[in-house]
Design an enzyme around this catalytic site. Structure first.
Site, PDB file in Angstrom:
ATOM      1  N   HIS A  36       0.815  -1.212   0.000  1.00 40.60           N
ATOM      2  CA  HIS A  36       0.000   0.000   0.000  1.00 40.60           C
ATOM      3  C   HIS A  36       0.849   1.264   0.000  1.00 40.60           C
ATOM      4  O   HIS A  36       0.313   2.356  -0.173  1.00 40.60           O
ATOM      5  CB  HIS A  36      -0.947   0.013   1.202  1.00 40.60           C
ATOM      6  CG  HIS A  36      -0.253   0.001   2.532  1.00 40.60           C
ATOM      7  ND1 HIS A  36       0.297  -1.136   3.066  1.00 40.60           N
ATOM      8  CD2 HIS A  36      -0.011   0.991   3.426  1.00 40.60           C
ATOM      9  CE1 HIS A  36       0.833  -0.857   4.244  1.00 40.60           C
ATOM     10  NE2 HIS A  36       0.668   0.433   4.483  1.00 40.60           N
TER      11      HIS A  36
ATOM     12  N   HIS B  40       7.723   7.139   4.796  1.00 39.24           N
ATOM     13  CA  HIS B  40       6.973   6.573   3.676  1.00 39.24           C
ATOM     14  C   HIS B  40       6.179   7.693   2.995  1.00 39.24           C
ATOM     15  O   HIS B  40       6.121   8.813   3.503  1.00 39.24           O
ATOM     16  CB  HIS B  40       6.040   5.438   4.138  1.00 39.24           C
ATOM     17  CG  HIS B  40       4.970   5.879   5.094  1.00 39.24           C
ATOM     18  ND1 HIS B  40       5.100   5.809   6.462  1.00 39.24           N
ATOM     19  CD2 HIS B  40       3.745   6.420   4.875  1.00 39.24           C
ATOM     20  CE1 HIS B  40       4.004   6.276   7.042  1.00 39.24           C
ATOM     21  NE2 HIS B  40       3.170   6.657   6.104  1.00 39.24           N
TER      22      HIS B  40
ATOM     23  N   HIS C 113       2.643   9.097   0.595  1.00 39.68           N
ATOM     24  CA  HIS C 113       1.248   8.971   0.175  1.00 39.68           C
ATOM     25  C   HIS C 113       1.021   9.895  -1.018  1.00 39.68           C
ATOM     26  O   HIS C 113       1.507  11.030  -1.036  1.00 39.68           O
ATOM     27  CB  HIS C 113       0.289   9.372   1.297  1.00 39.68           C
ATOM     28  CG  HIS C 113       0.300   8.443   2.465  1.00 39.68           C
ATOM     29  ND1 HIS C 113      -0.547   7.359   2.566  1.00 39.68           N
ATOM     30  CD2 HIS C 113       1.067   8.430   3.583  1.00 39.68           C
ATOM     31  CE1 HIS C 113      -0.310   6.727   3.701  1.00 39.68           C
ATOM     32  NE2 HIS C 113       0.667   7.356   4.337  1.00 39.68           N
TER      33      HIS C 113
ATOM     34  N   HIS D 152       5.810  11.037   5.214  1.00 48.22           N
ATOM     35  CA  HIS D 152       5.629  10.897   6.654  1.00 48.22           C
ATOM     36  C   HIS D 152       6.908  10.349   7.277  1.00 48.22           C
ATOM     37  O   HIS D 152       7.396   9.285   6.862  1.00 48.22           O
ATOM     38  CB  HIS D 152       4.469   9.942   6.970  1.00 48.22           C
ATOM     39  CG  HIS D 152       3.131  10.494   6.645  1.00 48.22           C
ATOM     40  ND1 HIS D 152       1.991   9.719   6.571  1.00 48.22           N
ATOM     41  CD2 HIS D 152       2.748  11.769   6.358  1.00 48.22           C
ATOM     42  CE1 HIS D 152       0.962  10.484   6.257  1.00 48.22           C
ATOM     43  NE2 HIS D 152       1.392  11.734   6.121  1.00 48.22           N
TER      44      HIS D 152
ATOM     45  N   THR E  40      -2.865   7.135   9.750  1.00 47.74           N
ATOM     46  CA  THR E  40      -3.796   7.287   8.623  1.00 47.74           C
ATOM     47  C   THR E  40      -4.049   5.980   7.892  1.00 47.74           C
ATOM     48  O   THR E  40      -4.669   5.975   6.837  1.00 47.74           O
ATOM     49  CB  THR E  40      -3.275   8.342   7.625  1.00 47.74           C
ATOM     50  OG1 THR E  40      -2.019   7.913   7.098  1.00 47.74           O
ATOM     51  CG2 THR E  40      -3.124   9.695   8.312  1.00 47.74           C
ATOM     52  N   THR E  41      -3.534   4.868   8.425  1.00 45.62           N
ATOM     53  CA  THR E  41      -3.870   3.529   7.936  1.00 45.62           C
ATOM     54  C   THR E  41      -4.357   2.715   9.125  1.00 45.62           C
ATOM     55  O   THR E  41      -4.045   3.030  10.275  1.00 45.62           O
ATOM     56  CB  THR E  41      -2.671   2.822   7.283  1.00 45.62           C
ATOM     57  OG1 THR E  41      -1.593   2.751   8.232  1.00 45.62           O
ATOM     58  CG2 THR E  41      -2.199   3.569   6.044  1.00 45.62           C
TER      59      THR E  41
END
Length: 285
Positions: free
Chosen positions: A103, A129, A131, A148, A217-218
């Site tokens: 993801h 990571h 997004h 992030h 946020t996951t």
């Protein structure tokens, strides 16, 4: 992989570790899931963002929490907070690997990469990571990418620095990772050592920042996360953005969680006095 360090432990030790983690405050809530097959970013689908809280009992906070992230960081709602001061972080170069988590793409630090200090507590940098598009918005504007930098305290509490990007010149930190991203897109490799990585290159420039309390946020969307989002917007090239989106698994090319309700939370904004006018004059919303 992140679990590889436990492969040589005896079974009894693994069971003890799992048992202990269940009783450490925030131990589960401050961790992200590794199984992307159970959730998606496809709004309206059975496992889409609006339904994350219904998929698993331990993910219930995704649907019921009142301090969820991301949010729109609006200057109208942000209170000037000069007492916050400049960010107190001390990073150092450390060995790392780049991991395709399906993801998202993450750089996992294998050694001591330094810390971020907030209110006397040290939050140790663990990974970074991306997004795409950005998860946080600035004054209702969504950007092309968000980085992030995830830090954890010894009590497993999380503090995350967010950095937003618009399309423009190539980004220096990503430029060094481009060969690894290309190989991941072509072979779907899950992990590769990248040698020594300097976190300062990921942190970049910008002293002004927003601060609020939110969540991961996951899934499992654990709350109590201290968010620091840099106000200055950096740039990333279209080529670099494509490398990131090509490397993730199909269906996760757009991996940004929708905005969450503010629910009366405070948003603070630190901006040095001598930079105040310059930041607002240069703002690109």
């Amino acid at each position: 992989m992140r679990s590889a360090r436990h492969l040589h432990l005896p079974v009894w030790a693994l069971l003890l570790l799992l048992h202990f983690s269940a009783f450490v405050p925030g131990a589960r809530g401050q961790q992200e899931t590794d199984d992307e097959s159970e959730f998606s970013y496809d709004c309206g689908s059975e496992n889409g963002p609006e339904n994350w809280g219904k998929i698993k009992e331990e993910w219930a906070t995704c649907g019921t929490g009142r301090m969820q992230s991301p949010i729109d960081l609006s200057d109208r709602h942000a209170a000037q907070a000069p007492n916050l001061g400049y960010l107190n972080h001390s990073y150092r170069s450390a060995k790392a690997s780049i991991v395709n988590r399906g993801h998202d793409i993450a750089v996992m630090f294998q050694g001591d990469a330094g810390s971020l200090w907030i209110n006397g507590t040290a939050y140790h940098l663990r990974q970074v990571h991306w997004h795409s598009p950005s998860e946080h918005h600035l004054n209702s504007h969504q950007y092309s990418l968000e980085l992030h930098m995830v830090h954890l305290s010894t009590e497993n509490k999380a503090a995350v620095i967010g950095r937003l990007y618009k399309i423009g010149r190539r980004e220096h930190f990503l430029h060094k990772l481009e060969p690894y991203l290309r190989r991941m897109a072509g072979t779907k490799e899950k992990e590769e050592n990248v040698g020594v990585v300097d976190p300062w290159e990921a942190r970049g420039d910008g002293e002004a920042y927003y601060r609020y309390t939110g969540s991961l946020t996951t899934p499992a969307c654990g709350e109590g996360v201290i968010w620091t989002v840099i106000k200055r917007v950096a740039t990333v090239s279209t080529h670099q953005l494509k490398l990131l989106t090509d490397a993730v698994h199909d269906g996760f090319e757009m991996n940004a969680r929708p905005l969450q309700k503010l629910n009366g939370r405070d948003i603070s904004l630190f901006c040095a006095h001598d930079d105040h006018e310059r930041y607002y004059a240069a703002a690109d919303y």
